[in-house]
Design a protein around this motif. Structure first.
Motif, mmCIF file in Angstrom:
data_model
loop_
_atom_site.group_PDB
_atom_site.id
_atom_site.type_symbol
_atom_site.label_atom_id
_atom_site.label_comp_id
_atom_site.label_asym_id
_atom_site.label_seq_id
_atom_site.Cartn_x
_atom_site.Cartn_y
_atom_site.Cartn_z
ATOM 1 N N THR A 1 59.085 -5.887 24.387
ATOM 2 C CA THR A 1 60.475 -5.502 24.234
ATOM 3 C C THR A 1 60.748 -4.037 24.538
ATOM 4 O OG1 THR A 1 60.099 -5.143 21.887
ATOM 5 C CG2 THR A 1 60.953 -7.303 22.542
ATOM 6 N N SER A 2 59.834 -3.152 24.240
ATOM 7 C CA SER A 2 60.112 -1.736 24.424
ATOM 8 C C SER A 2 59.743 -1.274 25.831
ATOM 9 C CB SER A 2 59.338 -0.903 23.397
ATOM 10 O OG SER A 2 57.966 -0.875 23.744
ATOM 11 N N LYS A 3 60.320 -0.159 26.226
ATOM 12 C CA LYS A 3 60.007 0.424 27.532
ATOM 13 C C LYS A 3 58.528 0.769 27.621
ATOM 14 C CE LYS A 3 64.545 2.314 28.513
ATOM 15 N NZ LYS A 3 65.326 3.530 28.802
ATOM 16 N N GLU A 4 57.963 1.220 26.519
ATOM 17 C CA GLU A 4 56.546 1.583 26.503
ATOM 18 C C GLU A 4 55.660 0.354 26.725
ATOM 19 O OE1 GLU A 4 58.707 2.516 24.037
ATOM 20 O OE2 GLU A 4 58.902 4.621 24.616
ATOM 21 N N GLU A 5 56.046 -0.765 26.106
ATOM 22 C CA GLU A 5 55.272 -1.999 26.287
ATOM 23 C C GLU A 5 55.382 -2.504 27.720
ATOM 24 O OE1 GLU A 5 55.331 -4.182 21.975
ATOM 25 O OE2 GLU A 5 57.224 -4.064 23.071
ATOM 26 N N ILE A 6 56.563 -2.417 28.295
ATOM 27 C CA ILE A 6 56.744 -2.844 29.678
ATOM 28 C C ILE A 6 55.930 -1.954 30.604
ATOM 29 C CG2 ILE A 6 58.421 -3.047 31.562
ATOM 30 C CD1 ILE A 6 60.457 -3.941 29.369
ATOM 31 N N GLN A 7 55.948 -0.646 30.351
ATOM 32 C CA GLN A 7 55.158 0.279 31.171
ATOM 33 C C GLN A 7 53.672 -0.033 31.045
ATOM 34 O OE1 GLN A 7 56.462 2.367 33.414
ATOM 35 N NE2 GLN A 7 54.376 2.728 34.087
ATOM 36 N N SER A 8 53.234 -0.424 29.868
ATOM 37 C CA SER A 8 51.825 -0.802 29.678
ATOM 38 C C SER A 8 51.466 -2.025 30.515
ATOM 39 C CB SER A 8 51.544 -1.096 28.202
ATOM 40 O OG SER A 8 51.642 0.078 27.449
ATOM 41 N N GLU A 9 52.384 -2.980 30.588
ATOM 42 C CA GLU A 9 52.140 -4.172 31.406
ATOM 43 C C GLU A 9 52.079 -3.818 32.890
ATOM 44 O OE1 GLU A 9 51.289 -7.180 30.056
ATOM 45 O OE2 GLU A 9 51.389 -5.973 28.237
ATOM 46 N N ILE A 10 52.929 -2.905 33.317
ATOM 47 C CA ILE A 10 52.896 -2.451 34.710
ATOM 48 C C ILE A 10 51.552 -1.803 35.004
ATOM 49 C CG2 ILE A 10 53.863 -0.775 36.337
ATOM 50 C CD1 ILE A 10 56.614 -1.374 35.040
ATOM 51 N N GLU A 11 51.099 -0.942 34.108
ATOM 52 C CA GLU A 11 49.804 -0.283 34.312
ATOM 53 C C GLU A 11 48.664 -1.293 34.328
ATOM 54 O OE1 GLU A 11 49.435 2.843 35.274
ATOM 55 O OE2 GLU A 11 51.616 2.918 35.223
#
Length: 93
Positions: free
Chosen positions: A14-24
């Motif tokens: 849900t958070s931008k940080e979690e989405i960025q982690s998935e991208i990485e």
């Protein structure tokens, strides 16, 4: 040739940080190496990978756009399919 694969991030992200982690994770060396090995392709350098693969969030959503550039549309589509399989396997560990 540019082939895209739009994939919704998992529901619990849900958070931008979690989405960025998935991208990485999608762009991680471990997932990329597993993908190239599965396809019996030579491993590219990090700069080659960065030039061919991009992962972005679409319009303030949880939808990820994954783009892989390859001269062959079939090879690009096969690469994206395998990449997502390896990403999914890695997330289940």
């Amino acid at each position: 040739t540019r082939v895209t694969h739009d994939q919704p991030a998992t529901a619990q992200i849900t958070s931008k940080e979690e989405i960025q982690s998935e991208i990485e994770l999608l762009k991680s060396r471990e997932v990329l190496i597993a993908t190239f090995q599965e396809l019996a392709l030579p491993e590219p350098t990090e700069s080659e990978s960065a030039a061919r693969l991009s992962v972005t969030v679409l319009d303030q959503s949880r939808l990820l756009q994954i783009v892989y550039r390859d001269p062959s549309p079939e090879q690009a589509a096969h690469f994206l399919h395998t990449l997502f399989q390896k990403y999914s396997e890695h997330r289940q560990k």
